[in-house]
Design a protein around this motif. Structure first.
Motif, PDB file in Angstrom:
ATOM      1  N   SER A   1      13.541   5.027 -10.540  1.00  0.00           N
ATOM      2  CA  SER A   1      14.072   5.250 -11.897  1.00  0.00           C
ATOM      3  C   SER A   1      13.272   6.312 -12.635  1.00  0.00           C
ATOM      4  O   SER A   1      13.836   7.144 -13.363  1.00  0.00           O
ATOM      5  CB  SER A   1      14.077   3.940 -12.684  1.00  0.00           C
ATOM      6  OG  SER A   1      12.745   3.476 -12.913  1.00  0.00           O
ATOM      7  N   LYS A   2      11.945   6.314 -12.450  1.00  0.00           N
ATOM      8  CA  LYS A   2      11.104   7.302 -13.121  1.00  0.00           C
ATOM      9  C   LYS A   2      11.372   8.710 -12.596  1.00  0.00           C
ATOM     10  O   LYS A   2      11.416   9.677 -13.356  1.00  0.00           O
ATOM     11  CB  LYS A   2       9.627   6.945 -12.954  1.00  0.00           C
ATOM     12  CG  LYS A   2       9.191   5.743 -13.768  1.00  0.00           C
ATOM     13  CD  LYS A   2       9.381   6.009 -15.248  1.00  0.00           C
ATOM     14  CE  LYS A   2       8.954   4.826 -16.090  1.00  0.00           C
ATOM     15  NZ  LYS A   2       9.197   5.073 -17.526  1.00  0.00           N
TER      16      LYS A   2
ATOM     17  N   ALA B   1      10.437  -8.157   2.926  1.00  0.00           N
ATOM     18  CA  ALA B   1       9.281  -7.372   2.494  1.00  0.00           C
ATOM     19  C   ALA B   1       9.616  -6.572   1.247  1.00  0.00           C
ATOM     20  O   ALA B   1      10.748  -6.159   1.033  1.00  0.00           O
ATOM     21  CB  ALA B   1       8.851  -6.429   3.622  1.00  0.00           C
ATOM     22  N   GLY B   2       8.605  -6.378   0.436  1.00  0.00           N
ATOM     23  CA  GLY B   2       8.807  -5.582  -0.782  1.00  0.00           C
ATOM     24  C   GLY B   2       7.728  -5.861  -1.801  1.00  0.00           C
ATOM     25  O   GLY B   2       7.104  -6.928  -1.785  1.00  0.00           O
ATOM     26  N   SER B   3       7.500  -4.888  -2.655  1.00  0.00           N
ATOM     27  CA  SER B   3       6.449  -5.033  -3.660  1.00  0.00           C
ATOM     28  C   SER B   3       6.992  -4.978  -5.086  1.00  0.00           C
ATOM     29  O   SER B   3       6.259  -5.246  -6.027  1.00  0.00           O
ATOM     30  CB  SER B   3       5.420  -3.894  -3.493  1.00  0.00           C
ATOM     31  OG  SER B   3       6.055  -2.637  -3.657  1.00  0.00           O
ATOM     32  N   GLY B   4       8.265  -4.608  -5.230  1.00  0.00           N
ATOM     33  CA  GLY B   4       8.818  -4.490  -6.578  1.00  0.00           C
ATOM     34  C   GLY B   4       8.485  -3.184  -7.264  1.00  0.00           C
ATOM     35  O   GLY B   4       8.690  -3.060  -8.474  1.00  0.00           O
ATOM     36  N   ILE B   5       7.978  -2.221  -6.504  1.00  0.00           N
ATOM     37  CA  ILE B   5       7.611  -0.935  -7.094  1.00  0.00           C
ATOM     38  C   ILE B   5       8.670   0.130  -6.819  1.00  0.00           C
ATOM     39  O   ILE B   5       8.867   1.057  -7.604  1.00  0.00           O
ATOM     40  CB  ILE B   5       6.245  -0.455  -6.559  1.00  0.00           C
ATOM     41  CG1 ILE B   5       5.169  -1.485  -6.854  1.00  0.00           C
ATOM     42  CG2 ILE B   5       5.859   0.873  -7.184  1.00  0.00           C
ATOM     43  CD1 ILE B   5       3.804  -1.113  -6.315  1.00  0.00           C
ATOM     44  N   GLY B   6       9.378  -0.001  -5.697  1.00  0.00           N
ATOM     45  CA  GLY B   6      10.276   1.052  -5.245  1.00  0.00           C
ATOM     46  C   GLY B   6      11.318   1.462  -6.274  1.00  0.00           C
ATOM     47  O   GLY B   6      11.500   2.654  -6.555  1.00  0.00           O
ATOM     48  N   LEU B   7      12.042   0.486  -6.841  1.00  0.00           N
ATOM     49  CA  LEU B   7      13.096   0.819  -7.806  1.00  0.00           C
ATOM     50  C   LEU B   7      12.508   1.380  -9.099  1.00  0.00           C
ATOM     51  O   LEU B   7      13.120   2.234  -9.755  1.00  0.00           O
ATOM     52  CB  LEU B   7      13.950  -0.421  -8.096  1.00  0.00           C
ATOM     53  CG  LEU B   7      14.835  -0.909  -6.944  1.00  0.00           C
ATOM     54  CD1 LEU B   7      15.616  -2.147  -7.360  1.00  0.00           C
ATOM     55  CD2 LEU B   7      15.800   0.192  -6.499  1.00  0.00           C
TER      56      LEU B   7
ATOM     57  N   ILE C   1       0.836  -1.204   0.000  1.00  0.00           N
ATOM     58  CA  ILE C   1       0.000   0.000   0.000  1.00  0.00           C
ATOM     59  C   ILE C   1       0.868   1.251   0.000  1.00  0.00           C
ATOM     60  O   ILE C   1       0.600   2.215  -0.725  1.00  0.00           O
ATOM     61  CB  ILE C   1      -0.946  -0.011   1.220  1.00  0.00           C
ATOM     62  CG1 ILE C   1      -1.983  -1.128   1.069  1.00  0.00           C
ATOM     63  CG2 ILE C   1      -1.633   1.336   1.376  1.00  0.00           C
ATOM     64  CD1 ILE C   1      -2.875  -1.304   2.270  1.00  0.00           C
ATOM     65  N   THR C   2       1.937   1.239   0.815  1.00  0.00           N
ATOM     66  CA  THR C   2       2.850   2.390   0.847  1.00  0.00           C
ATOM     67  C   THR C   2       3.463   2.636  -0.528  1.00  0.00           C
ATOM     68  O   THR C   2       3.539   3.786  -1.001  1.00  0.00           O
ATOM     69  CB  THR C   2       3.954   2.162   1.877  1.00  0.00           C
ATOM     70  OG1 THR C   2       3.371   1.956   3.170  1.00  0.00           O
ATOM     71  CG2 THR C   2       4.901   3.355   1.928  1.00  0.00           C
ATOM     72  N   SER C   3       3.900   1.535  -1.166  1.00  0.00           N
ATOM     73  CA  SER C   3       4.504   1.674  -2.497  1.00  0.00           C
ATOM     74  C   SER C   3       3.499   2.191  -3.514  1.00  0.00           C
ATOM     75  O   SER C   3       3.828   3.044  -4.363  1.00  0.00           O
ATOM     76  CB  SER C   3       5.085   0.340  -2.958  1.00  0.00           C
ATOM     77  OG  SER C   3       6.109  -0.085  -2.092  1.00  0.00           O
ATOM     78  N   LEU C   4       2.270   1.678  -3.421  1.00  0.00           N
ATOM     79  CA  LEU C   4       1.246   2.132  -4.364  1.00  0.00           C
ATOM     80  C   LEU C   4       0.888   3.596  -4.133  1.00  0.00           C
ATOM     81  O   LEU C   4       0.628   4.341  -5.090  1.00  0.00           O
ATOM     82  CB  LEU C   4       0.001   1.254  -4.226  1.00  0.00           C
ATOM     83  CG  LEU C   4       0.142  -0.181  -4.741  1.00  0.00           C
ATOM     84  CD1 LEU C   4      -1.116  -0.987  -4.427  1.00  0.00           C
ATOM     85  CD2 LEU C   4       0.418  -0.194  -6.240  1.00  0.00           C
TER      86      LEU C   4
ATOM     87  N   ALA D   1      12.753   8.953  -4.021  1.00  0.00           N
ATOM     88  CA  ALA D   1      13.657   8.162  -4.861  1.00  0.00           C
ATOM     89  C   ALA D   1      14.870   7.680  -4.074  1.00  0.00           C
ATOM     90  O   ALA D   1      15.209   6.481  -4.090  1.00  0.00           O
ATOM     91  CB  ALA D   1      14.093   8.996  -6.064  1.00  0.00           C
ATOM     92  N   LEU D   2      15.544   8.606  -3.365  1.00  0.00           N
ATOM     93  CA  LEU D   2      16.743   8.216  -2.614  1.00  0.00           C
ATOM     94  C   LEU D   2      16.376   7.339  -1.423  1.00  0.00           C
ATOM     95  O   LEU D   2      17.124   6.397  -1.074  1.00  0.00           O
ATOM     96  CB  LEU D   2      17.484   9.468  -2.145  1.00  0.00           C
ATOM     97  CG  LEU D   2      18.011  10.380  -3.267  1.00  0.00           C
ATOM     98  CD1 LEU D   2      18.721  11.593  -2.669  1.00  0.00           C
ATOM     99  CD2 LEU D   2      18.950   9.618  -4.199  1.00  0.00           C
ATOM    100  N   ASN D   3      15.240   7.602  -0.795  1.00  0.00           N
ATOM    101  CA  ASN D   3      14.814   6.796   0.346  1.00  0.00           C
ATOM    102  C   ASN D   3      14.513   5.359  -0.084  1.00  0.00           C
ATOM    103  O   ASN D   3      14.793   4.411   0.668  1.00  0.00           O
ATOM    104  CB  ASN D   3      13.592   7.440   0.992  1.00  0.00           C
ATOM    105  CG  ASN D   3      13.249   6.813   2.324  1.00  0.00           C
ATOM    106  OD1 ASN D   3      14.029   6.876   3.269  1.00  0.00           O
ATOM    107  ND2 ASN D   3      12.075   6.194   2.396  1.00  0.00           N
ATOM    108  N   ASN D   4      13.946   5.189  -1.268  1.00  0.00           N
ATOM    109  CA  ASN D   4      13.681   3.840  -1.779  1.00  0.00           C
ATOM    110  C   ASN D   4      14.975   3.066  -1.981  1.00  0.00           C
ATOM    111  O   ASN D   4      15.040   1.853  -1.706  1.00  0.00           O
ATOM    112  CB  ASN D   4      12.908   3.920  -3.094  1.00  0.00           C
ATOM    113  CG  ASN D   4      11.442   4.232  -2.892  1.00  0.00           C
ATOM    114  OD1 ASN D   4      10.912   4.085  -1.788  1.00  0.00           O
ATOM    115  ND2 ASN D   4      10.775   4.676  -3.944  1.00  0.00           N
ATOM    116  N   LEU D   5      16.016   3.746  -2.483  1.00  0.00           N
ATOM    117  CA  LEU D   5      17.311   3.070  -2.663  1.00  0.00           C
ATOM    118  C   LEU D   5      17.882   2.605  -1.325  1.00  0.00           C
ATOM    119  O   LEU D   5      18.392   1.477  -1.202  1.00  0.00           O
ATOM    120  CB  LEU D   5      18.297   4.011  -3.359  1.00  0.00           C
ATOM    121  CG  LEU D   5      18.028   4.336  -4.829  1.00  0.00           C
ATOM    122  CD1 LEU D   5      19.096   5.286  -5.350  1.00  0.00           C
ATOM    123  CD2 LEU D   5      17.996   3.063  -5.671  1.00  0.00           C
TER     124      LEU D   5
END
Length: 459
Positions: A424-425, A414-420, A284-287, A353-357
């Motif tokens: 990048s976007k 944990a992870g959704s595959g959305i962060g990276l 949900i956070t990633s979305l 962006a940087l926080n996701n990395l």
């Protein structure tokens, strides 16, 4: 009306207007020349009359007419009169044209006079000798000048029409040639739809306004493409990513409620529900981050952002979350000029962006620390985030920035595959680049770089 036709008309109007001014100027000049030339001819007759009659002991009128006809071209219906001190005609010229006392006296007063009298032109001249003060008046009808001017007007009118028509077609030809790239642009734009936003309009060779138009349009297409991809990604994957942990939670709950179970079994079910809940929260956070990026992507207001200050904010956040020393910040020799530490960006989006990395690095590096290197020079700003995780294969490195793609399928991470993908976007929006350097078993390093030449244009 098409631009080609409008430009042709403008070109024709401007050129024809200039040509008309030139023709009018020529017409006025020729008219003035003919008028002056005719008055000069009349003046020659007054001079001849003064020399022959007044200096030749009152030469007879017939003799003067014969000499005049011999040496001067005869003018239409010409008249010459000489008046003495009493304003009386000195001799009879056998015609019935006379001048009033007012005209004769005006000539005496001014010495020389030119004027028109109906269709006649008149020249008067005062002459003094030992016999008295005389006034000589010469007059004739300027037929040839009028006829020539009429002919000149017809010729200039025909030339104006011919050249005006020629200018219109020449202007249209040049306008069509100059705007031919626009036709190409229109044809290519017609082929672009929401389903093929990856297409771009071909650039032209000349660095003119059309080049700038194409360049800006292609940039707009790039923004639209990314915005559509974000929306499509959100819609296509949100339901699946949310449904999976919810289904797992509901299944565990139904199994637990099916019959009485011991304490250990209930604890196992609760731990499983907690893990699925954490995964659901992560998704949900990633979305929500994806939706926020989608909202600001095409309308982000850029402002100068101090990257070093943003990094210290991240360091404070992760120190509170993971403990001191877990996020190690390594700074190169930073320049004193603040502009070299600044990029045009949207601060909250760059923070995401940087926080996701960093978050991604902690997931795979625990319990080891994560190292963030920051470097700023006159040519670039480089940020690298390194972990001590299992590393990424070359095949996975090519796909890691795709939406909902996960290298490690271990559900304990944990992870959704959305962060990276989001990262990048965002980096791409701010004219930066991102790459991953990794080998299996040796950890991974994500490198973000902003080159001065690429983002200074947006300041």
């Amino acid at each position: 009306m098409k631009i080609k036709t409008r430009l042709s008309l403008y070109f024709t109007l401007i050129s024809s207007g200039a040509l008309l001014l030139v023709l009018v100027a020529v017409y006025i000049a020729v008219f003035s020349f003919f008028t002056a030339d005719f008055y000069n001819r009349l003046t020659d007759r007054t001079n001849l009359a003064s020399k022959l009659y007044l200096k030749a002991d009152e030469l007879a009128a017939d003799s003067m007419i014969q000499i005049q006809q011999k040496y001067l071209e005869k003018l239409p219906d010409e008249v010459i009169r000489i008046y003495d001190d009493n304003n009386l005609s000195a001799f009879d010229m056998k015609h019935n044209i006379y001048w009033t006392q007012e005209i004769i006296n005006q000539v005496r007063k001014e010495g020389y006079l030119e004027y028109e009298e109906g269709n006649r032109k008149v020249v008067g001249k005062s002459y003094k000798d030992n016999q008295g003060n005389f006034v000589i008046l010469a007059s004739a009808v300027d037929v040839n000048s009028s006829r020539r001017l009429i002919m000149l007007g017809k010729i200039t009118g025909i030339l104006f029409i011919i050249f005006g028509t020629g200018l219109f077609f020449a202007g249209r030809m040049f306008a069509q040639k100059a705007l031919s790239p626009v036709d190409k642009i229109i044809a290519e734009i017609r082929n672009i739809r929401s389903s093929n936003l990856h297409l771009r309009v071909g650039q032209v060779k000349s660095k003119d306004e059309i080049y700038q138009l194409i360049d800006n349009f292609n940039q707009l297409l790039a923004h639209l493409q990314n915005a559509f991809e974000l929306q499509q990604t959100f819609v296509a994957n949100a339901s699946h990513e949310l449904r999976t942990p919810l289904t797992s939670i509901m299944g565990e709950v139904e199994v637990a409620l099916d019959k009485n179970r011991d304490r250990d079994e209930y604890e196992r079910v609760l731990r499983s529900i907690a893990n699925d809940g954490a995964r659901l929260q992560e998704t949900i956070t990633s979305l929500m981050e994806l939706a926020q990026v989608d909202l600001h992507y095409t309308q982000a207001i850029l402002s100068p952002v101090r990257v070093d200050e943003l990094i210290w904010e991240l360091e404070e956040y992760w120190t509170n979350k993971k403990g001191p020393g877990m996020l190690r910040i390594q700074l190169a020799n930073l320049p004193e000029d603040e502009e070299l530490l600044t990029i045009p960006a949207h601060k909250s989006m760059l923070y995401i962006a940087l926080n996701n990395l960093i978050d991604n690095a902690f997931k795979y590096s625990a319990p080891h620390p994560v190292v963030l290197n920051f470097e700023a020079t006159s040519t670039h700003i480089r940020i690298s985030v390194a972990d001590e995780g299992p590393g990424i294969s070359a095949n996975d490195a090519e796909k890691i920035f795709r939406p909902f793609y996960r290298v490690n399928r271990d559900k304990t991470i944990a992870g959704s595959g959305i962060g990276l993908y989001i990262t990048s976007k965002i980096i791409e929006l701010f004219k930066g680049t991102i790459e991953v350097i990794s080998e299996p078993g040796k950890g991974s390093t994500f490198v973000v770089e902003f080159v001065k030449g690429s983002f200074l244009e947006k300041v």
